[in-house]
Scaffold this active site. Sequence first.
Site, PDB file in Angstrom:
ATOM      1  N   SER A 148      -9.839   1.186   2.833  1.00 52.17           N
ATOM      2  CA  SER A 148      -9.017   2.016   1.993  1.00 52.17           C
ATOM      3  C   SER A 148      -7.921   1.264   1.227  1.00 52.17           C
ATOM      4  O   SER A 148      -7.345   1.824   0.300  1.00 52.17           O
ATOM      5  CB  SER A 148      -8.350   3.101   2.837  1.00 52.17           C
ATOM      6  N   LYS A 175       0.839  -1.199   0.000  1.00 51.41           N
ATOM      7  CA  LYS A 175       0.000   0.000   0.000  1.00 51.41           C
ATOM      8  C   LYS A 175       0.875   1.251   0.000  1.00 51.41           C
ATOM      9  O   LYS A 175       1.913   1.287   0.682  1.00 51.41           O
ATOM     10  CB  LYS A 175      -0.898  -0.051   1.252  1.00 51.41           C
ATOM     11  N   SER A 190      -9.921  -1.385   6.882  1.00 47.94           N
ATOM     12  CA  SER A 190      -9.328  -1.163   5.555  1.00 47.94           C
ATOM     13  C   SER A 190      -8.575  -2.333   4.951  1.00 47.94           C
ATOM     14  O   SER A 190      -8.198  -2.268   3.783  1.00 47.94           O
ATOM     15  CB  SER A 190      -8.389   0.033   5.588  1.00 47.94           C
TER      16      SER A 190
HETATM   17  N1  GLN Z   1     -13.416   3.261   6.374  1.00 47.85           N
HETATM   18  C1  GLN Z   1     -12.780   3.652   7.596  1.00 47.85           C
HETATM   19  C2  GLN Z   1     -12.387   5.106   7.532  1.00 47.85           C
HETATM   20  O1  GLN Z   1     -12.675   5.721   6.585  1.00 47.85           O
HETATM   21  C3  GLN Z   1     -11.589   2.774   7.861  1.00 47.85           C
HETATM   22  C4  GLN Z   1     -10.414   3.137   7.045  1.00 47.85           C
HETATM   23  C5  GLN Z   1      -9.192   2.380   7.460  1.00 47.85           C
HETATM   24  O2  GLN Z   1      -9.261   1.324   8.088  1.00 47.85           O
HETATM   25  N2  GLN Z   1      -8.053   2.947   7.139  1.00 47.85           N
HETATM   26  O3  GLN Z   1     -11.806   5.637   8.410  1.00 47.85           O
END
Ligand code: GLN
Length: 489
Positions: free
Chosen positions: A149, A74, A173
């Site tokens: 994400s 990532k 994510s």
């Molecule tokens: N969807 C969640 C957020 O927007 C989790 C994102 C993540 O785990 N980085 O914060």
Amino acid sequence: MDFPDTLIPARDAIREGRISSRQLTRHVLDRIESLNGRLNAFNSVWADRAMQVAAQVDEGRIGGPLAGVPIAIKDNLCTAFGTTTCSSKMLRQFRSPYDATVVRKLESAGAVIVGKTNLDEFAMGSSTENSAFGPTLNPWDPARVPGGSSGGSAAALAAGMCCGAVGSDTGGSIRQPAALCGVVGLKPTYGRVSRYGLVAYASSLDQIGPFGWTVADAALLLGVMAGHDPKDSTSVSEPVPDYVADLDRPVEGLRIGLPREYQLAGGIDARVKSAVDAAVGRYQQLGAEVVEVSLPHTEYGIAAYYVIAPCEASSNLARYDGVHFGHRTSERVRDIIELFSRSRAEGFGAEVQRRIMIGTYALSSGYYDAYYLRALKVRALIRRDFDEAFKRCDVILCPTSPTPAFRVGEKTGDPLQMYLVDVFTVTCNIAALPGISIPCGFTDDPRPLPIGLQLIGPTFSEQKLLRIARMYEAATDWHCRRPAEPVGA
Ligand code: GLN
């Protein structure tokens, strides 16, 4: 030539000389070349460097448990090579002076990093649509999102553009994109994997973890990445077991906890519900006992998360001011304050700005007690719910995501709808627990969409969690399905 797309078989094929790392890496790079223009899973591709590393493996100069296998990481993991953008205009050209600890560990284990994957800007989102470089599309159906994400990592794996991938998980994510892309994704216990060199989003929640086609692949990657790191004081010195060794040994007397509140929760897609119910039935056939547990404070999980995470984010993102770090406006400015505010307004996208404002507001004097402090109290209650539940079961089972992959653009206009996607994943981060998502079915659409099952265990129970996941995987063949070729068409 037929190339393995899963990590352990690929590693073994290279070890046994059936293919070379250069052949496999070339094959993966060719797939990236032909598919990435459409799917947009990678922000940067390390083609030449990957071929050099592959050659070193083939010449016997690099060995290790991942020797020669193409991996994607990532783009919020710092690498001394190339850029680390976090899919933000703010860091479009940022070059880190050092490697994240996990990157160093992966490379020491012989992994061939093929590129850095797209994400929601600074990991804020659930669909990879919040990327400054455009959305990633789902390889199973390119009209749909891959989740987020870490959507780029999940999509890259699902499309055969790597054999394993790494993401970060602050509120789901890794697990949610794994579910939406039909692969395995694991969020380790907070402290299991060093976060040194992970660009911070919400530091009390962030963890790095693996994606694989199989539980064994995820287990192998976790073992490579886990362990104490003097450079991350939140990483723990708990010994790292061999997660792969015992994987096929079923857990005797397994008790699976089904949270009562999730049964009643509205908003679960009927296809997700029936796939998850069927998985429970399969575990019972395998000898598991099902017990009802209660997680009464789960209903406050989203509210608590969307206070705690933005508060920490607003603090972590203060460093991007166009002076120390990040994009600097080229407009003429009157003073330093205008330089800061213009640079930040230009560099950050809408969702990141929204979170910074929410976090700054919730931490401001007069509101701190009402929002931040209260969210921390809810956090303690959620943790206690899990402690109670784990007195009665080994693992908690629920859907990973309330729906299969949704359409690109479907939720972008309504942040609250987007936040609700995280309903089953955030509590795991709030309580610091390990969670894994594994494929448990498909919709019957003309383009079938994967459905994911989540298993949550007590802290540092990864070894058992993986064995429990493997029991189900061994009894099913969901993990053998692949998106129709040509992928993304
Ligand atoms: N969807 C969640 C957020 O927007 C989790 C994102 C993540 O785990 N980085 O914060």
